[in-house]
Design a protein around this motif. Structure first.
Motif, PDB file in Angstrom:
ATOM      1  N   SER A  13       0.805  -1.220   0.000  1.00 32.58           N
ATOM      2  CA  SER A  13       0.000   0.000   0.000  1.00 32.58           C
ATOM      3  C   SER A  13       0.838   1.270   0.000  1.00 32.58           C
ATOM      4  O   SER A  13       0.329   2.347  -0.323  1.00 32.58           O
ATOM      5  CB  SER A  13      -0.900   0.034   1.236  1.00 32.58           C
ATOM      6  OG  SER A  13      -0.117   0.166   2.417  1.00 32.58           O
ATOM      7  N   ASP A  58      -0.137   8.361   3.503  1.00 33.47           N
ATOM      8  CA  ASP A  58      -0.404   7.518   2.353  1.00 33.47           C
ATOM      9  C   ASP A  58       0.801   7.498   1.412  1.00 33.47           C
ATOM     10  O   ASP A  58       1.869   8.048   1.734  1.00 33.47           O
ATOM     11  CB  ASP A  58      -1.671   7.974   1.629  1.00 33.47           C
ATOM     12  CG  ASP A  58      -1.556   9.381   1.028  1.00 33.47           C
ATOM     13  OD1 ASP A  58      -0.428   9.904   0.903  1.00 33.47           O
ATOM     14  OD2 ASP A  58      -2.606   9.952   0.683  1.00 33.47           O
ATOM     15  N   ASP A  81     -10.702   1.693   6.356  1.00 34.17           N
ATOM     16  CA  ASP A  81     -11.520   1.547   5.156  1.00 34.17           C
ATOM     17  C   ASP A  81     -11.345   2.745   4.235  1.00 34.17           C
ATOM     18  O   ASP A  81     -11.345   2.610   3.004  1.00 34.17           O
ATOM     19  CB  ASP A  81     -12.989   1.394   5.554  1.00 34.17           C
ATOM     20  CG  ASP A  81     -13.872   1.046   4.377  1.00 34.17           C
ATOM     21  OD1 ASP A  81     -13.617   0.014   3.735  1.00 34.17           O
ATOM     22  OD2 ASP A  81     -14.810   1.811   4.093  1.00 34.17           O
ATOM     23  N   SER A  82     -11.172   3.910   4.832  1.00 29.49           N
ATOM     24  CA  SER A  82     -10.963   5.117   4.031  1.00 29.49           C
ATOM     25  C   SER A  82      -9.636   5.072   3.298  1.00 29.49           C
ATOM     26  O   SER A  82      -9.563   5.367   2.100  1.00 29.49           O
ATOM     27  CB  SER A  82     -11.011   6.349   4.948  1.00 29.49           C
ATOM     28  OG  SER A  82     -10.643   7.518   4.253  1.00 29.49           O
ATOM     29  N   TYR A  90      -7.475   2.353   2.737  1.00 34.89           N
ATOM     30  CA  TYR A  90      -7.177   1.179   1.919  1.00 34.89           C
ATOM     31  C   TYR A  90      -8.279   0.828   0.923  1.00 34.89           C
ATOM     32  O   TYR A  90      -8.012   0.167  -0.079  1.00 34.89           O
ATOM     33  CB  TYR A  90      -6.905  -0.028   2.817  1.00 34.89           C
ATOM     34  CG  TYR A  90      -5.698   0.139   3.713  1.00 34.89           C
ATOM     35  CD1 TYR A  90      -4.423  -0.180   3.262  1.00 34.89           C
ATOM     36  CD2 TYR A  90      -5.828   0.617   5.011  1.00 34.89           C
ATOM     37  CE1 TYR A  90      -3.313  -0.037   4.082  1.00 34.89           C
ATOM     38  CE2 TYR A  90      -4.719   0.765   5.837  1.00 34.89           C
ATOM     39  CZ  TYR A  90      -3.467   0.439   5.367  1.00 34.89           C
ATOM     40  OH  TYR A  90      -2.366   0.589   6.180  1.00 34.89           O
ATOM     41  N   ASN A  91      -9.546   1.242   1.217  1.00 35.92           N
ATOM     42  CA  ASN A  91     -10.670   0.834   0.364  1.00 35.92           C
ATOM     43  C   ASN A  91     -11.449   2.008  -0.205  1.00 35.92           C
ATOM     44  O   ASN A  91     -12.539   1.811  -0.768  1.00 35.92           O
ATOM     45  CB  ASN A  91     -11.633  -0.064   1.154  1.00 35.92           C
ATOM     46  CG  ASN A  91     -10.952  -1.283   1.727  1.00 35.92           C
ATOM     47  OD1 ASN A  91     -10.073  -1.866   1.105  1.00 35.92           O
ATOM     48  ND2 ASN A  91     -11.354  -1.670   2.932  1.00 35.92           N
ATOM     49  N   ASN A  92     -10.941   3.215  -0.021  1.00 34.17           N
ATOM     50  CA  ASN A  92     -11.615   4.415  -0.527  1.00 34.17           C
ATOM     51  C   ASN A  92     -13.042   4.521   0.001  1.00 34.17           C
ATOM     52  O   ASN A  92     -13.977   4.869  -0.730  1.00 34.17           O
ATOM     53  CB  ASN A  92     -11.605   4.432  -2.061  1.00 34.17           C
ATOM     54  CG  ASN A  92     -11.933   5.800  -2.623  1.00 34.17           C
ATOM     55  OD1 ASN A  92     -11.691   6.823  -1.984  1.00 34.17           O
ATOM     56  ND2 ASN A  92     -12.499   5.824  -3.827  1.00 34.17           N
ATOM     57  N   LYS A  93     -13.224   4.174   1.272  1.00 31.59           N
ATOM     58  CA  LYS A  93     -14.513   4.277   1.978  1.00 31.59           C
ATOM     59  C   LYS A  93     -15.608   3.397   1.379  1.00 31.59           C
ATOM     60  O   LYS A  93     -16.800   3.692   1.518  1.00 31.59           O
ATOM     61  CB  LYS A  93     -14.996   5.729   2.012  1.00 31.59           C
ATOM     62  CG  LYS A  93     -14.055   6.693   2.707  1.00 31.59           C
ATOM     63  CD  LYS A  93     -14.642   8.098   2.781  1.00 31.59           C
ATOM     64  CE  LYS A  93     -13.700   9.048   3.495  1.00 31.59           C
ATOM     65  NZ  LYS A  93     -14.265  10.422   3.594  1.00 31.59           N
TER      66      LYS A  93
END
Length: 862
Positions: A57, A83, A723-724, A726-729
């Protein structure tokens, strides 16, 4: 801010720590200091305890500790996360504001030497005085030294000069001392006053497990057979292990199998018996890069016997539970070795890898610190009915101790009306059932002449009836359990059965106490339900006979417990960074919850369902597959089975760490099944796709992102943040749905994570999140249980309504058959609706709120 000063602590001046991401993090701490209420001097000289960048990531995690005049302040930590573009995405700080003022009364230099500090810590911890303390690794006191074991520690003793705030917030100069207690399970990290030697604070790296206590068609896993690793058919194959394989929780849930070549090629590329990163095993025993498993029946706390698989690494040994543990030790140690390695390999795919502080002798990537494989002690003789895991900082070896669980198996043999199995467990008092041999005979209800006669707190007045028989006593009252047993023994009882006085819980465990003097007879615990059933028959004048025999269950075969223990290492290394394993000692922390969740996750297989009740430790406690095990409630997505919420924290039994943790585990279990509902189940448990894999990675990433010493809402926010990042919410709505359901909604209040009395449950989903969902998704918020229902239905909805909520029951054709009105707040926690007068059939429950209409089906059966 000079980067060189920040990297002054030995071992931190690595190429990675000098990366642009680290420089950016430190710079942004300066930018954010005003928002944190800190002055420039407060952040002028932090120590970097850990800093690493995830390979996939490119997210960088930086963990800092505040320093004052070059000395670190224990408990004053900060974490920053960036990030891949070095943008700050998360920041927490526990730095002391106006640190110079807080330190104004602190001593400038220690009075005690490092050796004197160790001696003072030993006294405060009740240990023997150290015999000799040689300096093994010198250096400046603020950087830390290592002294020899001194006859009191299993490993070198670390000593470091630090500050720590006292109750009034003033800093005290302390020596931080770490002692791996040679004589017990404890692995102490203590701080003593650097001037007086008085104990300021202590933390035990060892965490023990003493036991004290949808629509109509639910979503299920695929029903294909579980893809076990390569299995032989009784033919010895190289590199094979006869074990209870992955997803088989214990002997209760499946058979042993011989699995071949189970080591993961990515995270254990040279096999499980390698330690040097070169092809070919260094060991043919149950030892390798990730774990060294051995027996420790005499509680030496040093490596004992390990089975040898020979040059072909064949570990295929018999297991007969009825035999003495030493007879099947090879099988037990092999299973323990296998499951520790499984946990290592599978969790590495979800983020507990070398760079983040996992457990390995050699770190093949060159990141993180090595020489910290797990010491897994099988059939440990240091106690019974327990297990534990010690997690020192990265680079120091953790330890897992798995104990034996002496217990009983029995049945009611007469009368026929109640005859059948009688679940029970042994206690820590008197002879074990295994030593006493099978016991059969009549049960007699104890009578101590008091207002509550079966409590047996006084000498028994019905000694003539008790003599030669088995006494039935009840838990509770003004006396201890040993007193009850002695009173029955003095009356001539051959054995004592202790019925619980609390309904609907697991069978109580009476262990860990030392008050056993004079107790010569065995005793067992049974549930209140079984006790009351027997008592009713006895008081009616009918004789009750039972047959009981002893059995020892070996914790090395309870894979859920093994995974749980290993899980403590995961949560302790990930929270606050791998160089700070002290982040989960606060009151409202969730360590036991993460560990239960890991055990449940590793033993979920195709065909399982989220609403099926799951216990913890059912095998070792002698419970049935659907029994309670060692937790207050069984885990289930069905609120009729598990209704635990944040409101329980700090009440009744929920002041103890295992009960507190069970609320967190129930929430994570809901999250797991919510993700499976959305993404399906992937039988490849190492993959990135599939709801089960998404859920576990969210949980591990949340551990990395949360503040040191987190509370429940800190943990919730960290999972949302994960989640925000790594998964874009992508899963924001589902995560809020799960947490609001368990009382951790947007309106919940945490208070201090060091307190259990200032929290407040809340059940609301943020309005903006709810408004973004289509009607079908909104309908899923409406919970109905039990479903099917009979006379009463509980209705829950985590939505705020400005007007009273109209609850209607409609036929499938839309005809209204019943309507009632409830307050919005009552509905959030669960409103009960009487349906006893409604005809059986399939209906729609419809709620009208100011936030919209919600519908869900219910089946009524009378």
């Amino acid at each position: 801010m000079a980067l060189a000063a920040l990297l002054a602590v030995p071992g931190l001046a690595s190429a990675q720590n000098a990366s642009p991401a680290l420089s950016s993090a430190l710079s942004q701490l300066t930018t954010q200091r005003a928002k944190l209420g800190l002055s420039a001097p407060d952040i002028a000289d932090p120590a970097v305890t850990s800093s690493y960048t995830e390979a996939d990531s490119k997210v960088t995690h930086v963990y800092l500790r505040q320093r004052y005049q070059g000395i670190e302040i224990y408990g004053a930590e900060a974490d920053l996360h960036l990030d891949g573009s070095n943008k700050l995405v998360s920041l927490h700080s526990n730095f002391v504001a106006n640190v110079a003022n807080a330190a104004r009364a602190a001593a400038a230099a220690p009075t005690l030497s490092p050796a004197q500090a160790v001696a003072a810590a030993a006294r405060a911890l009740g240990l023997a005085a150290p015999s000799r303390l040689d300096v093994l690794q010198g250096g400046e006191p603020a950087a830390g030294l290592k002294l020899s074991e001194g006859g009191i520690s299993r490993s070198p003793i670390s000593v470091k000069l630090m500050y720590q705030a006292n109750a009034s917030g003033e800093l005290v100069l302390v020596w931080d001392v770490t002692i791996d207690d040679l004589k017990s399970e404890h692995y102490w990290n203590a701080r003593v006053n650097a001037a007086t030697g008085g104990l300021v604070d202590k933390y035990d790296y060892t965490i023990s497990e003493p036991v004290s206590f949808a629509e109509l068609t639910q979503h299920a896993l695929a029903t294909k057979n579980w893809p076990e690793p390569a299995v032989t058919n009784g033919v010895a194959a190289p590199n094979s292990y006869n074990v209870y394989p992955i997803t088989v929780e214990s002997p209760l849930y499946g058979a042993r199998q011989v699995v071949v070549n189970p080591a993961d090629p990515t995270h254990s590329p040279f096999g499980w018996h390698d330690t040097n990163g070169v092809a070919g095993p260094e060991y043919t025993i149950t030892r390798g890069n990730n774990v060294h498993a051995y027996e420790d029946r005499t509680a030496r706390n040093t490596p004992g016997y390990s089975p040898d698989g020979g040059t072909d690494l064949i570990f295929d040994y018999p297991f007969n539970q009825a035999a003495a543990p030493q007879v099947y030790q090879d099988a037990a140690i092999t299973n323990l070795f296998y499951w520790n390695n499984l946990m290592h390999d599978y969790m590495a795919y979800k983020g507990f890898d070398e760079v983040s502080g996992n457990f390995q002798v050699k770190n093949y990537t060159g990141t993180g610190l090595g020489n910290d494989d797990v010491r897994a002690e099988a059939q440990d003789g240091g106690g019974t009915n327990n297990a534990n895991f010690s997690t020192p900082n990265d680079g120091s070896r953790p330890r897992m101790q798995m104990y034996l669980w002496p217990g009983g198996t029995g049945s009611i043999t007469a009368p026929a009306t109640i005859a059948g199995s009688l679940p029970m467990r042994g206690t820590a008092y008197g002879r074990t059932l295994t030593a006493a041999g099978p016991i059969s005979g009549r049960l007699v209800l104890a009578d101590d002449g008091s207002a509550n006669p079966p409590r047996a707190c006084n000498p028994l007045v019905n000694a003539a009836a008790i003599s030669g028989n088995i006494a039935l006593v009840y838990r509770g009252g003004t006396c201890s359990t040993p007193t009850k047993i002695r009173n029955a023994q003095n009356a001539g009882a051959r054995m004592v059965m202790i019925a619980d006085s609390i309904p609907n819980t697991a069978i109580a465990n009476y262990g860990g106490a030392t008050d056993t003097v004079g107790i010569r007879i065995p005793s067992v615990a049974i549930s209140k339900a079984d006790g009351d059933k027997i008592r009713a028959v006895l008081t009616s004048g009918t004789a009750v006979t039972v047959s009981v025999s002893g059995i020892i269950r070996d914790g090395d075969f309870d894979n859920g417990v093994i995974a749980h223990e290993y899980g403590h290492g995961i949560s302790n290394r990930l929270t606050g960074g791998p160089a700070n394993s002290n982040c989960l000692g606060n009151a409202e922390q969730m360590g036991e919850g993460w560990s239960d969740f890991f055990g449940l996750w590793m033993t979920t297989k195709p065909g399982d369902q989220g609403y099926t009740p799951r216990g913890i430790g059912n095998y070792v406690t002698g419970a049935a597959t659907d029994g309670y095990g060692i937790r207050p409630q069984r885990y289930s997505t069905d609120f009729a089975v598990n209704n635990q919420t944040y409101a329980l924290i700090g009440t009744g039994a929920y002041t103890a760490v295992h009960a507190i943790g069970s609320v967190w585990a129930a929430t994570l279990w809901d999250l797991n099944w919510k993700m499976i509902e959305k993404y399906g189940y992937n039988k490849d448990m190492k993959a990135k796709t599939g709801g089960n894999n998404v859920a576990l990675k969210l949980v591990l990433d949340g551990c990395k992102l949360q503040v040191c010493r987190p509370g429940f809402l800190d943990g919730r926010d960290a999972i949302l943040k994960a989640d925000s990042i790594y998964n874009n919410k992508a899963n924001t709505y589902q995560i809020w749905q799960v947490f609001a359901r368990r009382g951790m909604g947007i309106d919940a209040v945490q208070g201090s994570s060091n307190s259990l009395t200032d929290n407040q449950a809340g059940y609301l989903i943020p309005t903006r999140v709810l408004a973004s969902q289509p009607q079908q998704q909104r309908n899923e918020l409406l919970e109905l249980y039990p479903n099917p229902a009979s006379s009463e239905l509980t209705v829950r909805l985590p939505v705020s309504s400005k007007t009273p909520v109209q609850v209607s029951l409609l036929t499938l054709l839309g005809k209204t058959v019943q309507t009632s009105t409830v307050a919005s707040g009552e509905l959030q926690q669960g409103a009960r609706v009487n349906i006893s007068d409604v005809a059986a059939g399939l209906y729609i429950v419809q709620l009208h709120t100011s936030a919209g209409t919600f519908n869900r089906k219910v089946l009524i059966q009378h």
